[in-house]
Design a protein around this motif. Sequence first.
Motif, mmCIF file in Angstrom:
data_model
loop_
_atom_site.group_PDB
_atom_site.id
_atom_site.type_symbol
_atom_site.label_atom_id
_atom_site.label_comp_id
_atom_site.label_asym_id
_atom_site.label_seq_id
_atom_site.Cartn_x
_atom_site.Cartn_y
_atom_site.Cartn_z
ATOM 1 N N LYS A 22 0.841 -1.205 0.000
ATOM 2 C CA LYS A 22 0.000 0.000 0.000
ATOM 3 C C LYS A 22 0.872 1.249 0.000
ATOM 4 N N LEU A 23 2.131 1.112 0.451
ATOM 5 C CA LEU A 23 3.097 2.206 0.446
ATOM 6 C C LEU A 23 4.440 1.673 -0.034
ATOM 7 N N VAL A 24 5.001 2.340 -1.030
ATOM 8 C CA VAL A 24 6.335 2.027 -1.525
ATOM 9 C C VAL A 24 7.179 3.283 -1.357
ATOM 10 N N GLU A 25 8.281 3.142 -0.644
ATOM 11 C CA GLU A 25 9.209 4.257 -0.443
ATOM 12 C C GLU A 25 10.439 4.022 -1.310
ATOM 13 N N ILE A 26 10.814 5.043 -2.063
ATOM 14 C CA ILE A 26 11.972 4.975 -2.943
ATOM 15 C C ILE A 26 12.878 6.142 -2.599
ATOM 16 N N GLU A 27 14.136 5.845 -2.333
ATOM 17 C CA GLU A 27 15.095 6.902 -2.011
ATOM 18 C C GLU A 27 16.336 6.727 -2.873
ATOM 19 N N ARG A 42 11.622 0.378 -0.252
ATOM 20 C CA ARG A 42 11.012 -0.295 0.905
ATOM 21 C C ARG A 42 9.500 -0.334 0.685
ATOM 22 N N ASP A 43 8.890 -1.466 1.024
ATOM 23 C CA ASP A 43 7.440 -1.568 0.887
ATOM 24 C C ASP A 43 6.822 -2.216 2.116
ATOM 25 N N ASP A 44 5.523 -2.100 2.197
ATOM 26 C CA ASP A 44 4.772 -2.727 3.287
ATOM 27 C C ASP A 44 3.927 -3.885 2.765
ATOM 28 N N GLY A 45 4.439 -4.550 1.732
ATOM 29 C CA GLY A 45 3.721 -5.662 1.115
ATOM 30 C C GLY A 45 3.741 -6.922 1.954
ATOM 31 N N VAL A 46 3.439 -8.034 1.317
ATOM 32 C CA VAL A 46 3.283 -9.301 2.032
ATOM 33 C C VAL A 46 4.599 -9.849 2.569
ATOM 34 N N GLY A 47 5.727 -9.367 2.046
ATOM 35 C CA GLY A 47 7.022 -9.847 2.521
ATOM 36 C C GLY A 47 7.335 -11.238 2.012
ATOM 37 N N MET A 48 8.481 -11.745 2.450
ATOM 38 C CA MET A 48 8.950 -13.055 1.999
ATOM 39 C C MET A 48 9.379 -13.900 3.203
ATOM 40 N N THR A 49 9.208 -15.186 3.052
ATOM 41 C CA THR A 49 9.718 -16.106 4.069
ATOM 42 C C THR A 49 11.249 -16.128 3.980
ATOM 43 N N LYS A 50 11.896 -16.656 4.997
ATOM 44 C CA LYS A 50 13.365 -16.769 4.981
ATOM 45 C C LYS A 50 13.831 -17.628 3.815
ATOM 46 N N GLU A 51 13.081 -18.656 3.497
ATOM 47 C CA GLU A 51 13.446 -19.544 2.382
ATOM 48 C C GLU A 51 13.416 -18.790 1.050
ATOM 49 N N VAL A 99 14.999 -3.248 -0.119
ATOM 50 C CA VAL A 99 16.124 -3.515 -1.004
ATOM 51 C C VAL A 99 17.024 -2.290 -0.973
ATOM 52 N N ILE A 100 18.324 -2.512 -0.757
ATOM 53 C CA ILE A 100 19.293 -1.411 -0.770
ATOM 54 C C ILE A 100 20.434 -1.802 -1.705
ATOM 55 N N ALA A 101 20.690 -0.924 -2.679
ATOM 56 C CA ALA A 101 21.821 -1.108 -3.597
ATOM 57 C C ALA A 101 22.716 0.112 -3.466
ATOM 58 N N GLU A 102 23.995 -0.134 -3.212
ATOM 59 C CA GLU A 102 24.965 0.953 -3.077
ATOM 60 C C GLU A 102 26.000 0.815 -4.181
ATOM 61 N N PHE A 103 26.277 1.924 -4.840
ATOM 62 C CA PHE A 103 27.199 1.971 -5.968
ATOM 63 C C PHE A 103 28.349 2.918 -5.660
ATOM 64 N N THR A 104 29.531 2.611 -6.176
ATOM 65 C CA THR A 104 30.626 3.569 -6.155
ATOM 66 C C THR A 104 30.335 4.541 -7.290
ATOM 67 N N LEU A 105 30.105 5.791 -6.947
ATOM 68 C CA LEU A 105 29.615 6.788 -7.897
ATOM 69 C C LEU A 105 30.508 6.927 -9.124
ATOM 70 N N SER A 106 31.815 6.998 -8.927
ATOM 71 C CA SER A 106 32.721 7.259 -10.051
ATOM 72 C C SER A 106 33.212 6.001 -10.760
ATOM 73 N N HIS A 107 32.750 4.834 -10.337
ATOM 74 C CA HIS A 107 33.234 3.593 -10.926
ATOM 75 C C HIS A 107 32.869 3.523 -12.414
ATOM 76 N N LEU A 108 33.819 3.099 -13.204
ATOM 77 C CA LEU A 108 33.648 3.002 -14.649
ATOM 78 C C LEU A 108 32.450 2.136 -15.037
ATOM 79 N N ASP A 109 32.171 1.116 -14.267
ATOM 80 C CA ASP A 109 31.087 0.190 -14.587
ATOM 81 C C ASP A 109 29.729 0.588 -14.006
ATOM 82 N N ARG A 110 29.676 1.751 -13.311
ATOM 83 C CA ARG A 110 28.367 2.156 -12.770
ATOM 84 C C ARG A 110 27.470 2.630 -13.901
#
Length: 185
Positions: A22-27, A42-51, A99-110
């Motif tokens: 019902k709410l999706v946060e994007i930063e 980040r969302d407030d959806g049904v989520g996932m089991t550990k498996e 979900v969090i993805a972090e990138f090296t800003l100046s990296h050639l492959d970014r």
Amino acid sequence: MLTEISLHVLDIAENSVKAKAKLVEIEIEIEEAKNFLRVLIRDDGVGMTKEVLRSVTDPFYTSRKTRKVGLGVPFFKAAALQTEGDFSITSEPGAGTTVIAEFTLSHLDRMPIGDISATIHTLVVYHQDVDFRYRYSVNGKEFVMDTREFRAVLGDISFAEREVSEYIMEFLAENHKEANGGKVY
């Protein structure tokens, strides 16, 4: 493989919608001095089991019945890691997913961010039963767009109405340009 960060954001946010969020946060946060670009969804959806959570970064795992592979999350993870960045996904049944993805800003492959204005606009206009909170920050200069605030003003008027849709796109484009200071990331 997706060629822009904005397309990965779209893919992950679509997963959130399918998970009944019902709410999706994007930063998106960019810090040039720290050589850092971070994407959080980040969302407030049904989520996932550990498996399921253990399997979600495996390209040969998908919860869909129409395809035998699910490449969105694994490709996003690979895109971050190939820039010497980091990737994490956390989830709990009934509590949602982050979900969090972090990138090296100046990296050639970014990969470039791409048209993030169009991505956020598409999500907002085509998923009107979901609220989106979007935060974009460059070197501490930021803006936030929250569809709950738009709904408070617009009432029952659809985001897909031409004037409203155009306003949302202009709002996003102008604020991105201001926060970026004319730079393209």
